[in-house]
Design a protein around this motif. Structure first.
Motif, mmCIF file in Angstrom:
data_model
loop_
_atom_site.group_PDB
_atom_site.id
_atom_site.type_symbol
_atom_site.label_atom_id
_atom_site.label_comp_id
_atom_site.label_asym_id
_atom_site.label_seq_id
_atom_site.Cartn_x
_atom_site.Cartn_y
_atom_site.Cartn_z
ATOM 1 N N GLN A 5 -7.488 -5.343 -15.805
ATOM 2 C CA GLN A 5 -6.655 -4.533 -14.918
ATOM 3 C C GLN A 5 -6.223 -3.212 -15.540
ATOM 4 O O GLN A 5 -6.062 -2.213 -14.840
ATOM 5 N N GLU A 6 -6.038 -3.187 -16.859
ATOM 6 C CA GLU A 6 -5.570 -1.951 -17.491
ATOM 7 C C GLU A 6 -6.599 -0.831 -17.397
ATOM 8 O O GLU A 6 -6.264 0.341 -17.596
ATOM 9 N N ARG A 7 -7.854 -1.160 -17.050
ATOM 10 C CA ARG A 7 -8.884 -0.130 -16.938
ATOM 11 C C ARG A 7 -9.150 0.289 -15.488
ATOM 12 O O ARG A 7 -10.035 1.099 -15.240
ATOM 13 N N VAL A 8 -8.398 -0.246 -14.558
ATOM 14 C CA VAL A 8 -8.578 0.154 -13.163
ATOM 15 C C VAL A 8 -8.088 1.589 -12.990
ATOM 16 O O VAL A 8 -6.972 1.933 -13.405
ATOM 17 N N SER A 9 -8.902 2.428 -12.383
ATOM 18 C CA SER A 9 -8.507 3.809 -12.121
ATOM 19 C C SER A 9 -7.602 3.856 -10.891
ATOM 20 O O SER A 9 -7.974 3.372 -9.822
ATOM 21 N N ASP A 10 -6.409 4.445 -11.063
ATOM 22 C CA ASP A 10 -5.381 4.572 -10.027
ATOM 23 C C ASP A 10 -4.585 3.269 -9.940
ATOM 24 O O ASP A 10 -5.043 2.259 -9.383
ATOM 25 N N SER A 11 -3.385 3.314 -10.491
ATOM 26 C CA SER A 11 -2.555 2.109 -10.619
ATOM 27 C C SER A 11 -2.090 1.555 -9.280
ATOM 28 O O SER A 11 -1.538 0.447 -9.224
ATOM 29 N N ARG A 12 -2.325 2.257 -8.196
ATOM 30 C CA ARG A 12 -1.887 1.768 -6.885
ATOM 31 C C ARG A 12 -2.721 0.589 -6.386
ATOM 32 O O ARG A 12 -2.412 0.023 -5.326
ATOM 33 N N TYR A 13 -3.747 0.217 -7.148
ATOM 34 C CA TYR A 13 -4.608 -0.889 -6.710
ATOM 35 C C TYR A 13 -3.810 -2.157 -6.441
ATOM 36 O O TYR A 13 -4.210 -3.008 -5.633
ATOM 37 N N SER A 14 -2.680 -2.316 -7.100
ATOM 38 C CA SER A 14 -1.873 -3.540 -6.951
ATOM 39 C C SER A 14 -0.934 -3.482 -5.754
ATOM 40 O O SER A 14 -0.190 -4.436 -5.513
ATOM 41 N N CYS A 15 -0.976 -2.401 -4.986
ATOM 42 C CA CYS A 15 -0.029 -2.214 -3.882
ATOM 43 C C CYS A 15 -0.549 -2.729 -2.542
ATOM 44 O O CYS A 15 0.166 -2.654 -1.533
ATOM 45 N N GLY A 16 -1.770 -3.200 -2.503
ATOM 46 C CA GLY A 16 -2.326 -3.703 -1.254
ATOM 47 C C GLY A 16 -1.871 -5.111 -0.942
ATOM 48 O O GLY A 16 -1.140 -5.748 -1.709
ATOM 49 N N ALA A 17 -2.319 -5.622 0.199
ATOM 50 C CA ALA A 17 -1.960 -6.983 0.608
ATOM 51 C C ALA A 17 -2.793 -8.032 -0.118
ATOM 52 O O ALA A 17 -2.345 -9.173 -0.292
ATOM 53 N N ARG A 18 -4.005 -7.653 -0.542
ATOM 54 C CA ARG A 18 -4.903 -8.605 -1.194
ATOM 55 C C ARG A 18 -5.861 -7.833 -2.101
ATOM 56 O O ARG A 18 -6.239 -6.697 -1.800
ATOM 57 N N ILE A 19 -6.240 -8.454 -3.213
ATOM 58 C CA ILE A 19 -7.186 -7.840 -4.150
ATOM 59 C C ILE A 19 -8.408 -8.733 -4.299
ATOM 60 O O ILE A 19 -8.281 -9.956 -4.464
ATOM 61 N N ILE A 20 -9.579 -8.131 -4.237
ATOM 62 C CA ILE A 20 -10.836 -8.812 -4.542
ATOM 63 C C ILE A 20 -11.463 -8.126 -5.754
ATOM 64 O O ILE A 20 -11.494 -6.896 -5.829
ATOM 65 N N LYS A 21 -11.950 -8.900 -6.674
ATOM 66 C CA LYS A 21 -12.632 -8.371 -7.869
ATOM 67 C C LYS A 21 -14.120 -8.644 -7.750
ATOM 68 O O LYS A 21 -14.538 -9.781 -7.515
ATOM 69 N N ILE A 22 -14.937 -7.593 -7.949
ATOM 70 C CA ILE A 22 -16.403 -7.725 -7.995
ATOM 71 C C ILE A 22 -16.867 -7.092 -9.291
ATOM 72 O O ILE A 22 -16.711 -5.880 -9.498
ATOM 73 N N ASP A 23 -17.465 -7.889 -10.183
ATOM 74 C CA ASP A 23 -17.747 -7.377 -11.525
ATOM 75 C C ASP A 23 -18.873 -8.157 -12.189
ATOM 76 O O ASP A 23 -19.120 -9.316 -11.848
ATOM 77 N N HIS A 24 -19.532 -7.523 -13.146
ATOM 78 C CA HIS A 24 -20.597 -8.200 -13.888
ATOM 79 C C HIS A 24 -20.311 -8.275 -15.382
ATOM 80 O O HIS A 24 -21.158 -8.725 -16.159
ATOM 81 N N HIS A 25 -19.131 -7.837 -15.816
ATOM 82 C CA HIS A 25 -18.766 -7.925 -17.232
ATOM 83 C C HIS A 25 -18.309 -9.348 -17.584
ATOM 84 O O HIS A 25 -17.847 -10.084 -16.704
ATOM 85 N N PRO A 26 -18.398 -9.722 -18.853
ATOM 86 C CA PRO A 26 -17.804 -11.009 -19.268
ATOM 87 C C PRO A 26 -16.334 -11.056 -18.874
ATOM 88 O O PRO A 26 -15.618 -10.051 -18.955
#
Length: 310
Positions: A84-105
């Motif tokens: 989460q600390e690398r997400v660009s724009d800290s407002r990502y946590s302000c929505g109603a729901r979060i989905i993560k799509i990623d290929h990193h460990p």
């Protein structure tokens, strides 16, 4: 998982897509490609992409500027970002729901659902699989161009060991769509003259140790002497990667108050080493941050130990 994510997309009228800071082609390709896929198939929805821009990749896609109020009741999707600390724009946590799509460990467990496929070459390959599993969806040339960019970027033009049969099948599907691949490649690999000059400096001055470690240190005053910024220097991380005897390498580029370390490998797994230096990433491609040249020397010493075991 794909069906579950599509169901969530259907449920929300506003969808805001984020990705990691200092974006690369896969971050932008997966973010922009997913946005295009949603817009083209759900035209009534409000779909935004946000985050800081980098000059050399603006040709791929431009970000939206949105008010804080847009996050009220919104679905937020974060692409290509392990923690989460690398997400660009800290407002990502302000929505109603979060989905993560990623290929990193998996580093940081966040979002519901979390779709993490470490076997995928790129997050863009994962987004492409949404279309491949649902061929009734519309995939435009613009979406295909962005997803193709992400796959090309994270596979080093299909050279890296993360390339699988699925990677080529995904790329082949995207190549059926109308976009100018030659123009894309010409623009992606175009370099400013100053960067070409700095590339020559790196080739002349990098060090190769007996353990097979290559490294180059680029202090900020040196970078500025070429009329460049640290972000420009970082693009040269692979410029000496074909050197005989090289097992792993690191390019240090200084910024104000810190030094970025881009680490790559041909075999020894480096992501745990990167984690010890305020970073992380893939087993063969990671990033880290050090705060002095003495600490940079410590990273080099640890990388030598790692390479001496292989």
């Amino acid at each position: 998982m794909i069906d579950q994510i599509l169901e969530e997309i259907r449920r929300y009228e506003t969808i805001i897509i984020h990705r990691h800071v200092r974006p690369d082609p896969d971050a932008l390709g997966s973010q922009g490609g997913l946005a295009s896929l949603i817009r083209d198939n759900f035209p009534g929805k409000r779909v935004y992409i946000v985050g800081e821009e980098t000059e050399d990749l603006r040709f791929l896609v431009r970000m939206d500027e949105i008010a804080d109020s847009a996050y009220a009741g919104a679905l937020v999707i974060v692409c290509d970002t392990a923690n989460q600390e690398r997400v660009s724009d800290s407002r990502y946590s302000c929505g109603a729901r979060i989905i993560k799509i990623d290929h990193h460990p998996l580093v940081d467990s966040y979002g519901e659902p979390q779709w993490v496929e470490t076997s995928a070459s790129s997050t863009s390959e994962m987004i492409t699989s949404i279309y491949r599993n649902h061929p009734e969806l519309v995939l435009t040339g613009q979406a295909a161009r962005l997803l193709f960019a992400g796959i090309v970027g994270d596979t080093g033009r299909f050279q890296f060991s993360n390339v699988t049969e699925e990677t080529f099948l995904s790329a082949a599907e995207l190549m059926k769509k109308p976009f100018d691949r030659q123009k894309f490649f010409d623009t992606l690999y175009q370099r400013k003259l100053a960067v070409v000059r700095l590339n020559g400096y790196v080739l002349q001055h990098f060090t190769l140790t007996d353990e097979g470690v290559g490294f180059i240190k680029l202090p900020l005053d040196l970078i500025h002497s070429f009329h460049l910024q640290s972000s420009d220097a970082s693009t040269l991380v692979n410029c000496f990667s074909t050197t005989e005897g090289l097992k792993a390498w690191v390019l240090f580029s200084e910024e104000e108050g810190l030094i970025r370390a881009r680490i790559r490998s041909k075999g020894p797994e480096i992501n745990q080493l990167a984690a010890r230096y305020h970073g992380g990433g893939h087993p063969l491609a990671s990033g880290a941050t050090v705060y002095s040249w003495d600490e940079a020397d410590g990273l080099i010493a640890d990388l030598k130990v790692l390479c001496s075991r292989t």
